[in-house]
Motif scaffolding. Structure first.
Motif, PDB file in Angstrom:
ATOM      1  N   ALA A 203       0.831  -1.209   0.000  1.00  0.00           N
ATOM      2  CA  ALA A 203       0.000   0.000   0.000  1.00  0.00           C
ATOM      3  C   ALA A 203       0.864   1.256   0.000  1.00  0.00           C
ATOM      4  O   ALA A 203       0.585   2.230  -0.723  1.00  0.00           O
ATOM      5  CB  ALA A 203      -0.935  -0.007   1.211  1.00  0.00           C
ATOM      6  N   PHE A 204       1.936   1.237   0.794  1.00  0.00           N
ATOM      7  CA  PHE A 204       2.849   2.378   0.831  1.00  0.00           C
ATOM      8  C   PHE A 204       3.534   2.568  -0.520  1.00  0.00           C
ATOM      9  O   PHE A 204       3.696   3.690  -1.002  1.00  0.00           O
ATOM     10  CB  PHE A 204       3.892   2.179   1.933  1.00  0.00           C
ATOM     11  N   ALA A 205       3.972   1.455  -1.139  1.00  0.00           N
ATOM     12  CA  ALA A 205       4.648   1.541  -2.435  1.00  0.00           C
ATOM     13  C   ALA A 205       3.718   2.098  -3.509  1.00  0.00           C
ATOM     14  O   ALA A 205       4.111   2.964  -4.306  1.00  0.00           O
ATOM     15  CB  ALA A 205       5.157   0.158  -2.849  1.00  0.00           C
ATOM     16  N   ALA A 206       2.471   1.613  -3.516  1.00  0.00           N
ATOM     17  CA  ALA A 206       1.502   2.086  -4.511  1.00  0.00           C
ATOM     18  C   ALA A 206       1.133   3.544  -4.268  1.00  0.00           C
ATOM     19  O   ALA A 206       1.114   4.358  -5.205  1.00  0.00           O
ATOM     20  CB  ALA A 206       0.253   1.207  -4.479  1.00  0.00           C
ATOM     21  N   ALA A 207       0.864   3.897  -3.005  1.00  0.00           N
ATOM     22  CA  ALA A 207       0.482   5.277  -2.676  1.00  0.00           C
ATOM     23  C   ALA A 207       1.621   6.245  -2.979  1.00  0.00           C
ATOM     24  O   ALA A 207       1.401   7.340  -3.521  1.00  0.00           O
ATOM     25  CB  ALA A 207       0.087   5.367  -1.207  1.00  0.00           C
ATOM     26  N   GLY A 208       2.863   5.853  -2.618  1.00  0.00           N
ATOM     27  CA  GLY A 208       4.012   6.707  -2.892  1.00  0.00           C
ATOM     28  C   GLY A 208       4.214   6.910  -4.380  1.00  0.00           C
ATOM     29  O   GLY A 208       4.510   8.029  -4.835  1.00  0.00           O
ATOM     30  N   SER A 209       4.047   5.847  -5.169  1.00  0.00           N
ATOM     31  CA  SER A 209       4.211   5.950  -6.618  1.00  0.00           C
ATOM     32  C   SER A 209       3.151   6.870  -7.222  1.00  0.00           C
ATOM     33  O   SER A 209       3.466   7.716  -8.081  1.00  0.00           O
ATOM     34  CB  SER A 209       4.113   4.555  -7.261  1.00  0.00           C
ATOM     35  N   ILE A 210       1.909   6.707  -6.795  1.00  0.00           N
ATOM     36  CA  ILE A 210       0.822   7.551  -7.317  1.00  0.00           C
ATOM     37  C   ILE A 210       1.051   9.010  -6.954  1.00  0.00           C
ATOM     38  O   ILE A 210       0.860   9.913  -7.786  1.00  0.00           O
ATOM     39  CB  ILE A 210      -0.536   7.056  -6.791  1.00  0.00           C
ATOM     40  N   TYR A 211       1.497   9.265  -5.719  1.00  0.00           N
ATOM     41  CA  TYR A 211       1.762  10.640  -5.292  1.00  0.00           C
ATOM     42  C   TYR A 211       2.850  11.292  -6.154  1.00  0.00           C
ATOM     43  O   TYR A 211       2.685  12.414  -6.652  1.00  0.00           O
ATOM     44  CB  TYR A 211       2.177  10.657  -3.821  1.00  0.00           C
ATOM     45  N   SER A 303      13.412   2.408  -4.152  1.00  0.00           N
ATOM     46  CA  SER A 303      14.598   3.208  -4.477  1.00  0.00           C
ATOM     47  C   SER A 303      14.227   4.420  -5.317  1.00  0.00           C
ATOM     48  O   SER A 303      14.943   5.425  -5.309  1.00  0.00           O
ATOM     49  CB  SER A 303      15.631   2.356  -5.228  1.00  0.00           C
ATOM     50  N   ASN A 304      13.111   4.352  -6.054  1.00  0.00           N
ATOM     51  CA  ASN A 304      12.661   5.501  -6.853  1.00  0.00           C
ATOM     52  C   ASN A 304      12.111   6.634  -6.000  1.00  0.00           C
ATOM     53  O   ASN A 304      11.891   7.733  -6.507  1.00  0.00           O
ATOM     54  CB  ASN A 304      11.583   5.053  -7.843  1.00  0.00           C
ATOM     55  N   PHE A 305      11.890   6.372  -4.716  1.00  0.00           N
ATOM     56  CA  PHE A 305      11.350   7.402  -3.839  1.00  0.00           C
ATOM     57  C   PHE A 305      12.412   8.409  -3.416  1.00  0.00           C
ATOM     58  O   PHE A 305      12.103   9.424  -2.785  1.00  0.00           O
ATOM     59  CB  PHE A 305      10.719   6.775  -2.592  1.00  0.00           C
ATOM     60  N   VAL A 306      13.672   8.111  -3.743  1.00  0.00           N
ATOM     61  CA  VAL A 306      14.782   9.011  -3.449  1.00  0.00           C
ATOM     62  C   VAL A 306      15.509   9.294  -4.751  1.00  0.00           C
ATOM     63  O   VAL A 306      15.886   8.365  -5.473  1.00  0.00           O
ATOM     64  CB  VAL A 306      15.756   8.402  -2.417  1.00  0.00           C
ATOM     65  N   ASP A 307      15.710  10.563  -5.075  1.00  0.00           N
ATOM     66  CA  ASP A 307      16.373  10.960  -6.324  1.00  0.00           C
ATOM     67  C   ASP A 307      17.650  11.735  -6.011  1.00  0.00           C
ATOM     68  O   ASP A 307      17.591  12.848  -5.492  1.00  0.00           O
ATOM     69  CB  ASP A 307      15.425  11.820  -7.163  1.00  0.00           C
ATOM     70  N   ASN A 308      18.806  11.091  -6.298  1.00  0.00           N
ATOM     71  CA  ASN A 308      20.106  11.707  -6.008  1.00  0.00           C
ATOM     72  C   ASN A 308      20.223  12.152  -4.553  1.00  0.00           C
ATOM     73  O   ASN A 308      20.692  13.260  -4.257  1.00  0.00           O
ATOM     74  CB  ASN A 308      20.350  12.912  -6.940  1.00  0.00           C
ATOM     75  N   LYS A 315      10.125  11.916   4.755  1.00  0.00           N
ATOM     76  CA  LYS A 315      11.087  10.907   5.220  1.00  0.00           C
ATOM     77  C   LYS A 315      10.405   9.802   6.009  1.00  0.00           C
ATOM     78  O   LYS A 315      10.753   8.625   5.862  1.00  0.00           O
ATOM     79  CB  LYS A 315      12.170  11.574   6.079  1.00  0.00           C
ATOM     80  N   TRP A 316       9.440  10.161   6.853  1.00  0.00           N
ATOM     81  CA  TRP A 316       8.781   9.140   7.675  1.00  0.00           C
ATOM     82  C   TRP A 316       8.085   8.097   6.803  1.00  0.00           C
ATOM     83  O   TRP A 316       8.050   6.910   7.142  1.00  0.00           O
ATOM     84  CB  TRP A 316       7.766   9.784   8.630  1.00  0.00           C
ATOM     85  N   PHE A 317       7.559   8.548   5.648  1.00  0.00           N
ATOM     86  CA  PHE A 317       6.860   7.641   4.744  1.00  0.00           C
ATOM     87  C   PHE A 317       7.824   6.609   4.162  1.00  0.00           C
ATOM     88  O   PHE A 317       7.536   5.407   4.132  1.00  0.00           O
ATOM     89  CB  PHE A 317       6.204   8.450   3.617  1.00  0.00           C
TER      90      PHE A 317
END
Length: 460
Positions: A203-211, A303-308, A315-317
């Motif tokens: 759920a976190f991975a899907a929600a983070g990607s959609i955001y 890993s896509n949730f962090v860019d360079n 961060k908490w997410f």
């Protein structure tokens, strides 16, 4: 008389179950079968075990597999793999139920191969392949656990000096404790928690990607397939190996062995629970991740949730996403350690002594600790284990989960050669044998290409 009847029936049923258990124990007198593969569970417990063994962190790599396939082929193969594995696992369960009904309950994959294909198949083919696959998963889980721990550390302390192999060792030390859980059945409550955890991080991975996909922070959406013709072709088979590994199980007989007799119908219920979770998690994570990041999707979508070094989400997410993944990885590792534990118990245990006697406890603690220590050292030394695991998936999960179940069914039930099920099974066996061979070649090619980047104890 009316007050005694229920008690008598209960005693009779208990006595019958004990007799069945005694028959199993007499047939499989080794300590591995008696102590590790205890037949005490319900179909609900079976559902927990199946979910943990299939719905695991590798599902977070499915968007990356889509970068080699694109939308149409990606969804097609994702659906086909779900249908074929659900079908194959049910066939395997039916064969096991049939053998149990004949008084020959098979508790291990190599037992099935021995009885159906012959002794050499169990000893020299199925047994070694299953052991390599399951132990490879343990190594991969320890490495992935270390990588997720490092991701949290870097996010909290960007200038920190702790290396990846140190986090791998920390995770391995935790696994030293978890590895001492005595039997597969003892993991049932841990695997219930694991089921909840996989839903949470998915759920976190899907929600983070959609955001990120809906914001301006993410990359420009590009769904074209990279590389020249040769790389694209081999990329397809690498992707198929990833999908096969994600849906792979390899321990269906061992999981069914945890069911209390009679086993009829229980495995189908457990698989139904498992595949309900599979559909929810696999498809939401894959579609949302690939939609958000396209051909920039990385091997682990988190890993896509962090860019360079810059977080694209709070961060908490990201920390919570990785924490849930770490916790579930420990359960997955404990499940796939069971075939190794069973072999170790069979080798060093004494079935004539109580399970928790000094004679059995000391060898158990020592042998399991050595097994985890070796897995941790491999994970720390080879942080590029993903390439090797792809090879293990092609050589292991393809035959164990796609090819052998349909062969076992045809040889056991001997359906008419004019029947649909016979030719469906033959088609599945042939197609996935070919795909497995080509995927293995593609995995070897990828290892050769990446060899120049290999470095022992690399801090990747």
């Amino acid at each position: 008389m009316s007050t005694r009847l229920p008690s008598s029936l209960a005693e009779h049923e208990k006595s019958e179950k004990q007799n069945i258990s005694i028959q199993i124990q007499q047939k499989d007198v080794d300590a591995g079968a008696l102590f590790v593969l205890k037949s005490k569970g319900s179909w609900v417990h079976c559902g927990y075990h199946l979910t943990t063994s299939i719905v695991a962190a590798p599902l977070l790599s499915l968007p990356y597999a889509f970068t080699f396939l694109g939308w149409t082929a990606g969804i097609f193969f994702l659906v086909i793999a779900a249908m074929v594995t659900f079908y194959s696992y049910n066939l395997l369960s039916l064969v096991l139920e049939h053998q149990a009904k004949l008084g020959n309950r098979q508790l291990r994959f190599r037992d099935m191969a021995r009885d159906i294909l012959g002794p050499k198949w169990g000893r020299y083919f199925v047994g070694p392949i299953q052991f390599a696959v399951c132990y490879g998963v343990v190594v991969a889980c320890i490495l992935l656990g270390g990588q997720c721990m490092k991701a949290i550390y870097v996010l909290s302390n960007p200038n920190g000096s702790t290396k990846l192999y140190e986090f791998v060792i920390i995770f391995g030390c935790f696994m030293l404790i978890l590895a001492q859980i005595p039997s597969f059945h003892s993991l049932r409550h841990i695997n219930l928690v694991s089921l909840v955890l996989c839903l949470l991080y998915s759920a976190f991975a899907a929600a983070g990607s959609i955001y990120i996909g809906n914001s301006s922070k993410g990359p420009e959406k590009n769904y074209s397939i990279k590389g020249d013709t040769e790389n694209r072709v081999f990329g397809i088979f690498n992707a198929l190996s990833i999908i096969a590994t994600t849906y792979g199980n390899g321990i269906i007989p061992e999981i069914q062995a945890t069911l209390a007799p009679p086993v009829k119908g229980k495995m189908f219920k457990g698989l139904s629970v498992c595949y309900a979770i599979v559909i929810v998690t696999f498809f939401t994570v894959t579609i949302s991740g690939y939609w958000a990041f396209g051909n920039e999707s990385q091997g682990l979508i988190l890993s896509n949730f962090v860019d360079n070094g810059k977080p694209l989400l709070p961060k908490w997410f990201i920390i919570m996403s990785n924490a849930f993944t770490i916790a579930q990885l420990s359960a997955v590792s404990a499940v796939y350690l069971q075939p190794t534990n069973e072999v170790l118990e069979q080798t060093f245990g004494d079935p004539k002594s109580p399970q928790f006697s000094t004679r059995n406890v000391i060898p158990r603690v020592i042998s399991r600790s050595i097994a985890i220590t070796i897995a941790t050292i491999i994970a720390a030394m080879l942080p590029f284990f993903g390439d090797i695991n792809s090879l293990i998936g092609a050589f292991g999960f393809m035959p164990l989960d796609f090819v052998l179940p349909v062969i076992f069914y045809n040889l056991t039930f001997k359906p008419s050669k004019r029947s649909t099920i016979f030719w469906l099974n033959v088609t599945i066996a042939v197609v996935f044998s070919i795909l497995g061979a080509i995927a293995a070649i593609a995995a070897v090619r990828q290892i050769v290409l990446d060899a120049k980047n290999y470095q022992l104890f690399a801090n990747v």
